[in-house]
Design a protein around this motif. Structure first.
Motif, PDB file in Angstrom:
ATOM      1  N   ILE A  38       0.865  -1.179   0.000  1.00  0.00           N
ATOM      2  CA  ILE A  38       0.000   0.000   0.000  1.00  0.00           C
ATOM      3  C   ILE A  38       0.900   1.227   0.000  1.00  0.00           C
ATOM      4  N   ILE A  39       0.734   2.079  -0.997  1.00  0.00           N
ATOM      5  CA  ILE A  39       1.521   3.301  -1.094  1.00  0.00           C
ATOM      6  C   ILE A  39       0.575   4.491  -1.052  1.00  0.00           C
ATOM      7  N   GLY A  40       0.862   5.435  -0.179  1.00  0.00           N
ATOM      8  CA  GLY A  40       0.028   6.625  -0.070  1.00  0.00           C
ATOM      9  C   GLY A  40       0.116   7.203   1.323  1.00  0.00           C
ATOM     10  N   GLU A  41      -0.874   7.998   1.681  1.00  0.00           N
ATOM     11  CA  GLU A  41      -0.966   8.553   3.033  1.00  0.00           C
ATOM     12  C   GLU A  41      -2.313   8.157   3.627  1.00  0.00           C
ATOM     13  N   LEU A  53      -1.765  -1.564  -3.919  1.00  0.00           N
ATOM     14  CA  LEU A  53      -2.909  -0.661  -3.925  1.00  0.00           C
ATOM     15  C   LEU A  53      -2.392   0.707  -3.506  1.00  0.00           C
ATOM     16  N   VAL A  54      -2.728   1.723  -4.279  1.00  0.00           N
ATOM     17  CA  VAL A  54      -2.220   3.051  -3.968  1.00  0.00           C
ATOM     18  C   VAL A  54      -3.369   4.027  -3.771  1.00  0.00           C
ATOM     19  N   THR A  55      -3.127   5.025  -2.943  1.00  0.00           N
ATOM     20  CA  THR A  55      -4.090   6.106  -2.784  1.00  0.00           C
ATOM     21  C   THR A  55      -3.494   7.371  -3.377  1.00  0.00           C
ATOM     22  N   HIS A  56      -4.348   8.144  -4.048  1.00  0.00           N
ATOM     23  CA  HIS A  56      -3.927   9.405  -4.643  1.00  0.00           C
ATOM     24  C   HIS A  56      -4.980  10.472  -4.367  1.00  0.00           C
ATOM     25  N   THR A  57      -4.527  11.692  -4.164  1.00  0.00           N
ATOM     26  CA  THR A  57      -5.448  12.822  -4.200  1.00  0.00           C
ATOM     27  C   THR A  57      -5.412  13.377  -5.615  1.00  0.00           C
ATOM     28  N   LEU A 117      -6.573  15.188 -12.542  1.00  0.00           N
ATOM     29  CA  LEU A 117      -5.154  15.528 -12.517  1.00  0.00           C
ATOM     30  C   LEU A 117      -4.514  15.044 -11.234  1.00  0.00           C
ATOM     31  N   ASN A 118      -3.227  14.684 -11.348  1.00  0.00           N
ATOM     32  CA  ASN A 118      -2.477  14.157 -10.213  1.00  0.00           C
ATOM     33  C   ASN A 118      -1.002  14.424 -10.479  1.00  0.00           C
ATOM     34  N   MET A 119      -0.174  14.365  -9.427  1.00  0.00           N
ATOM     35  CA  MET A 119       1.258  14.614  -9.601  1.00  0.00           C
ATOM     36  C   MET A 119       2.139  13.393  -9.338  1.00  0.00           C
ATOM     37  N   THR A 120       1.545  12.245  -8.989  1.00  0.00           N
ATOM     38  CA  THR A 120       2.393  11.127  -8.540  1.00  0.00           C
ATOM     39  C   THR A 120       2.066   9.762  -9.145  1.00  0.00           C
ATOM     40  N   LEU A 121       1.040   9.643  -9.959  1.00  0.00           N
ATOM     41  CA  LEU A 121       0.701   8.309 -10.458  1.00  0.00           C
ATOM     42  C   LEU A 121       1.723   7.786 -11.465  1.00  0.00           C
ATOM     43  N   CYS A 122       2.316   8.688 -12.233  1.00  0.00           N
ATOM     44  CA  CYS A 122       3.388   8.310 -13.161  1.00  0.00           C
ATOM     45  C   CYS A 122       4.727   8.826 -12.637  1.00  0.00           C
ATOM     46  N   PRO A 123       5.769   8.022 -12.695  1.00  0.00           N
ATOM     47  CA  PRO A 123       5.878   6.721 -13.359  1.00  0.00           C
ATOM     48  C   PRO A 123       5.571   5.521 -12.453  1.00  0.00           C
ATOM     49  N   SER A 141      -5.233   1.946  -8.454  1.00  0.00           N
ATOM     50  CA  SER A 141      -5.264   3.202  -7.703  1.00  0.00           C
ATOM     51  C   SER A 141      -6.659   3.512  -7.190  1.00  0.00           C
ATOM     52  N   LEU A 142      -6.705   3.995  -5.960  1.00  0.00           N
ATOM     53  CA  LEU A 142      -7.929   4.512  -5.358  1.00  0.00           C
ATOM     54  C   LEU A 142      -7.724   6.017  -5.185  1.00  0.00           C
ATOM     55  N   SER A 143      -8.396   6.790  -6.035  1.00  0.00           N
ATOM     56  CA  SER A 143      -8.147   8.231  -6.084  1.00  0.00           C
ATOM     57  C   SER A 143      -9.293   9.004  -5.439  1.00  0.00           C
TER      58      SER A 143
END
Length: 290
Positions: free
Chosen positions: A21-24, A97-101, A201-207, A221-223
């Motif tokens: 799990i990557i994220g906050e 599994l990653v979380t993104h804002t 839009l996001n700043m961290t999904l790539c790469p 991803s769970l955004s």
């Protein structure tokens, strides 16, 4: 390992699921994570963003990593994406599994909504997006990796199902455009991105997504939508602190979706899909000896 028979009569070994799990997401709290251990993982690409926290969530082995560091002192372009993904691979993760804002580029995608993206546009300019770059310590050769689909569809569907079970407003598709950052976009840029077909839009999904696929790990991803971009003239432009506040206010539902998805993922046999993910990398690998 247990063995199961396929329809053709051949036996295949089942595998031990381990979810990165990557994220906050805040999932490292004692109430959620049991049997907690921390590991400082070394990789050929340097140090990950933070130590890897290993433990059990819903009785499923998991590894947690804060993408920007636990004190959020790493800007998007300085995240060591290669080290982060390699560390998860080294820890034996079968899934990530990653979380993104994210911010919205569409009228129907509102702040507070969840998006489980299905496609990506990489608009970054200064990030290394492969392990196979020819540098000292990198794997030998070149990997010409197919990026369709960019996410594991089966893993994505578990996130969608978990969010729907919790009756949360969820978009089952969405194209994410990753910008370099750390600045936000201009109105003119917003309009270009919308014409390109980007939804958020996001700043961290790539790469990150590319590297996970190159590592043979099932990634989704769970955004969480925190705001609308400046194209939306009817809404004031959100300040960073407002975006952070929105995320913290909604983080409980992100935790619940992840926990339910983790529990459901662990109930299935993923041996065939994990194998296919690794074969995809091997079959698109080239060097002078082949």
């Amino acid at each position: 390992m247990e063995k199961e028979k396929e329809l053709g009569g051949e036996e295949t070994e089942s595998i031990q699921i381990k979810i990165g799990i990557i994220g906050e997401s805040g999932l490292d709290t004692p109430a959620v994570l049991e049997n907690r251990m921390e590991y400082a993982v070394c990789t050929p690409f340097g140090k990950p963003s933070d130590t890897i926290i290993e433990g059990d969530i819903e009785n499923v082995p998991c590894c947690l990593l804060s993408r920007h560091g636990r004190i959020h002192d790493i800007m998007p372009s300085n995240v060591n994406y290669r080290a982060n993904i390699w560390a998860m691979r080294k820890m034996g993760c079968t899934h990530i599994l990653v979380t993104h804002t994210v911010s919205s580029l569409r009228e129907h995608i509102q702040p507070g909504d969840i998006v489980v993206p299905h496609d990506i546009i990489d608009h970054t300019t200064g990030r290394i997006s492969t392990f196979y770059d020819g540098a000292l310590g990198s794997p030998f050769g070149v990997c010409h990796l197919p990026m369709y689909p960019p996410f594991s569809e089966h893993t994505r569907n578990h996130l969608i199902s978990a969010a729907k079970e919790l009756d949360l407003p969820t978009h089952v598709k969405g194209t994410v455009l990753t910008i370099e950052g750390p600045r936000y976009s201009t109105n003119a840029e917003n309009n270009i991105y919308r014409k390109w077909g980007a939804d958020i839009l996001n700043m961290t999904l790539c790469p990150e997504a590319v590297l996970a696929k190159e590592a043979g790990i099932l990634y989704a991803s769970l955004s969480l939508v925190t705001n609308k971009e400046c194209w939306c003239v009817g809404q004031p432009i959100a300040a960073t602190q407002e975006i952070i506040y929105t995320y913290k206010k909604q983080v409980d539902k992100i935790q619940k979706v992840l926990m339910k998805a983790i529990s459901n993922i662990a109930k299935e046999d993923w041996a065939e899909e994990v194998l296919k993910a690794k074969i995809l990398v091997c079959s698109n690998f080239a060097n002078s000896n082949r």
